[in-house]
Design a protein around this motif. Sequence first.
Motif, PDB file in Angstrom:
ATOM      1  N   ALA A   1       0.832  -1.204   0.000  1.00  0.00           N
ATOM      2  CA  ALA A   1       0.000   0.000   0.000  1.00  0.00           C
ATOM      3  C   ALA A   1       0.864   1.250   0.000  1.00  0.00           C
ATOM      4  N   GLU A   2       1.905   1.253   0.805  1.00  0.00           N
ATOM      5  CA  GLU A   2       2.799   2.407   0.860  1.00  0.00           C
ATOM      6  C   GLU A   2       3.433   2.657  -0.503  1.00  0.00           C
ATOM      7  N   ASN A   3       3.888   1.609  -1.150  1.00  0.00           N
ATOM      8  CA  ASN A   3       4.503   1.763  -2.470  1.00  0.00           C
ATOM      9  C   ASN A   3       3.501   2.326  -3.477  1.00  0.00           C
ATOM     10  N   ALA A   4       2.251   1.854  -3.388  1.00  0.00           N
ATOM     11  CA  ALA A   4       1.215   2.340  -4.306  1.00  0.00           C
ATOM     12  C   ALA A   4       0.955   3.818  -4.099  1.00  0.00           C
ATOM     13  N   PHE A   5       0.848   4.242  -2.844  1.00  0.00           N
ATOM     14  CA  PHE A   5       0.596   5.653  -2.545  1.00  0.00           C
ATOM     15  C   PHE A   5       1.777   6.526  -2.978  1.00  0.00           C
ATOM     16  N   LEU A   6       2.993   6.065  -2.689  1.00  0.00           N
ATOM     17  CA  LEU A   6       4.164   6.861  -3.041  1.00  0.00           C
ATOM     18  C   LEU A   6       4.328   6.967  -4.552  1.00  0.00           C
ATOM     19  N   GLU A   7       4.013   5.892  -5.256  1.00  0.00           N
ATOM     20  CA  GLU A   7       4.170   5.890  -6.703  1.00  0.00           C
ATOM     21  C   GLU A   7       3.158   6.802  -7.386  1.00  0.00           C
ATOM     22  N   LYS A   8       1.900   6.739  -6.962  1.00  0.00           N
ATOM     23  CA  LYS A   8       0.837   7.446  -7.669  1.00  0.00           C
ATOM     24  C   LYS A   8       0.469   8.794  -7.047  1.00  0.00           C
ATOM     25  N   LEU A   9       0.606   8.914  -5.723  1.00  0.00           N
ATOM     26  CA  LEU A   9       0.182  10.126  -5.030  1.00  0.00           C
ATOM     27  C   LEU A   9       1.362  10.944  -4.530  1.00  0.00           C
ATOM     28  N   GLY A  10       2.506  10.271  -4.337  1.00  0.00           N
ATOM     29  CA  GLY A  10       3.701  10.968  -3.873  1.00  0.00           C
ATOM     30  C   GLY A  10       3.800  11.097  -2.373  1.00  0.00           C
ATOM     31  N   THR A  11       2.770  10.630  -1.631  1.00  0.00           N
ATOM     32  CA  THR A  11       2.791  10.685  -0.173  1.00  0.00           C
ATOM     33  C   THR A  11       2.148   9.420   0.382  1.00  0.00           C
ATOM     34  N   GLY A  12       2.327   9.225   1.688  1.00  0.00           N
ATOM     35  CA  GLY A  12       1.690   8.095   2.367  1.00  0.00           C
ATOM     36  C   GLY A  12       2.723   7.202   3.026  1.00  0.00           C
ATOM     37  N   ARG A  13       2.887   7.345   4.347  1.00  0.00           N
ATOM     38  CA  ARG A  13       3.854   6.537   5.095  1.00  0.00           C
ATOM     39  C   ARG A  13       3.122   5.622   6.070  1.00  0.00           C
ATOM     40  N   TRP A  14       3.512   4.356   6.084  1.00  0.00           N
ATOM     41  CA  TRP A  14       3.022   3.420   7.093  1.00  0.00           C
ATOM     42  C   TRP A  14       4.093   3.325   8.179  1.00  0.00           C
ATOM     43  N   SER A  15       3.723   3.635   9.421  1.00  0.00           N
ATOM     44  CA  SER A  15       4.695   3.734  10.513  1.00  0.00           C
ATOM     45  C   SER A  15       4.381   2.738  11.617  1.00  0.00           C
ATOM     46  N   PRO A  16       5.405   2.282  12.324  1.00  0.00           N
ATOM     47  CA  PRO A  16       5.174   1.387  13.460  1.00  0.00           C
ATOM     48  C   PRO A  16       4.499   2.125  14.607  1.00  0.00           C
ATOM     49  N   PRO A  17       3.813   1.406  15.496  1.00  0.00           N
ATOM     50  CA  PRO A  17       3.048   2.048  16.577  1.00  0.00           C
ATOM     51  C   PRO A  17       3.864   2.999  17.445  1.00  0.00           C
ATOM     52  N   GLU A  18       5.132   2.670  17.713  1.00  0.00           N
ATOM     53  CA  GLU A  18       5.926   3.532  18.593  1.00  0.00           C
ATOM     54  C   GLU A  18       6.147   4.910  17.961  1.00  0.00           C
ATOM     55  N   GLN A  19       6.245   4.990  16.641  1.00  0.00           N
ATOM     56  CA  GLN A  19       6.386   6.290  16.007  1.00  0.00           C
ATOM     57  C   GLN A  19       5.080   7.080  16.080  1.00  0.00           C
ATOM     58  N   ILE A  20       3.964   6.401  15.889  1.00  0.00           N
ATOM     59  CA  ILE A  20       2.673   7.081  15.979  1.00  0.00           C
ATOM     60  C   ILE A  20       2.443   7.611  17.398  1.00  0.00           C
ATOM     61  N   MET A  21       2.803   6.814  18.389  1.00  0.00           N
ATOM     62  CA  MET A  21       2.624   7.239  19.783  1.00  0.00           C
ATOM     63  C   MET A  21       3.404   8.510  20.086  1.00  0.00           C
ATOM     64  N   ALA A  22       4.526   8.717  19.393  1.00  0.00           N
ATOM     65  CA  ALA A  22       5.346   9.901  19.655  1.00  0.00           C
ATOM     66  C   ALA A  22       4.598  11.189  19.340  1.00  0.00           C
ATOM     67  N   TYR A  23       3.606  11.146  18.463  1.00  0.00           N
ATOM     68  CA  TYR A  23       2.870  12.357  18.095  1.00  0.00           C
ATOM     69  C   TYR A  23       1.973  12.850  19.236  1.00  0.00           C
ATOM     70  N   PHE A  24       1.720  12.010  20.220  1.00  0.00           N
ATOM     71  CA  PHE A  24       0.923  12.416  21.378  1.00  0.00           C
ATOM     72  C   PHE A  24       1.787  13.068  22.462  1.00  0.00           C
ATOM     73  N   GLY A  25       3.106  12.993  22.310  1.00  0.00           N
ATOM     74  CA  GLY A  25       3.993  13.597  23.292  1.00  0.00           C
ATOM     75  C   GLY A  25       3.756  13.048  24.681  1.00  0.00           C
ATOM     76  N   ASP A  26       3.687  13.963  25.681  1.00  0.00           N
ATOM     77  CA  ASP A  26       3.477  13.539  27.066  1.00  0.00           C
ATOM     78  C   ASP A  26       2.008  13.641  27.475  1.00  0.00           C
ATOM     79  N   PHE A  27       1.109  13.778  26.503  1.00  0.00           N
ATOM     80  CA  PHE A  27      -0.313  13.781  26.817  1.00  0.00           C
ATOM     81  C   PHE A  27      -0.725  12.406  27.347  1.00  0.00           C
ATOM     82  N   THR A  28      -1.787  12.386  28.140  1.00  0.00           N
ATOM     83  CA  THR A  28      -2.275  11.135  28.739  1.00  0.00           C
ATOM     84  C   THR A  28      -3.281  10.476  27.797  1.00  0.00           C
ATOM     85  N   MET A  29      -2.980   9.241  27.410  1.00  0.00           N
ATOM     86  CA  MET A  29      -3.846   8.541  26.465  1.00  0.00           C
ATOM     87  C   MET A  29      -5.191   8.209  27.097  1.00  0.00           C
TER      88      MET A  29
END
Length: 286
Positions: free
Chosen positions: A221-249
């Motif tokens: 899916a990532e390759n398809a998005f990057l090839e045709k749309l130029g964007t779209g990253r699939w990231s592991p959960p630990e990277q996604i969690m970093a976007y919440f910073g020190d907020f309480t889940m």
Amino acid sequence: MDPSDSPDFLRGATSRAPKYQPIDLTKPSIARVYSYFLGGKDYFEVDKRMSEYARSVVPEILKLAIANRSFVQRAVRFMAEQGVDQFLDIGSGLPSDGNIHEIAQEVIPAARVVYVDKDLTVLSHAQALLVGVETCAILTRDLLEPEKILTDDDTRRLLDFSRPVGLILGGILHHLSHHRESLRVSAVLRDALPVGSYIAVSHFKLPDPEDAEDHERAKQAENAFLEKLGTGRWSPPEQIMAYFGDFTMVEPGLVNCDAWHKTKDDPKIPIPIRPLIAGGVAQKRA
């Protein structure tokens, strides 16, 4: 949709837009592709081709789009039920059933919403939707310049940053070119939020390599998005969690989008849905 249906043809809606530029019909748009996935009509042939290609690679991509949209709606309703009456929705996309202000105002009629998207197609349609709606605004701004979003006149007019704000980053951070960019912009936005605020993030999730089939499907899916749309990253959960910073889940934390606070009124998505997109909500506490 008529390509001449540009921002210059619409008056009266509250918006902040750059100087008009013709819509490029040779390149697919994230917002229009997403609209196609959701059954909307606001797309061009180039967007349809991109969408059908992605669907040929990952047949369940439609389910992921529906799951993401439903997650955002549930997150907004949850925040409103906690008393949040003002929202900043970045990467809002084209209007569809159950827009953020409609969901929030079902709970708090006076709720205010600032929509942000850099796509001029979004601006033209959102302006038409919001004509006469004094509690909402649409800004044409780039997520890569979060400071300009926060200091925009309409943002400051509608949102009071001395009180809790609901920040929505639904399916947008994975369209930045690198994880470090997503970290930077999410940190700037979080830092601007007062105590009591919430952030909702949904993001393409890369399954563990041990889950070989799902991991391979995500990479396809990532390759398809990057090839045709130029964007779209699939990231592991630990990277996604970093976007919440020190907020309480908020429970249950970061989970598959279709599993977060699911209700009986959610769209019926055939099971199983591959775990390729995750979402979560967190609160800024003292």
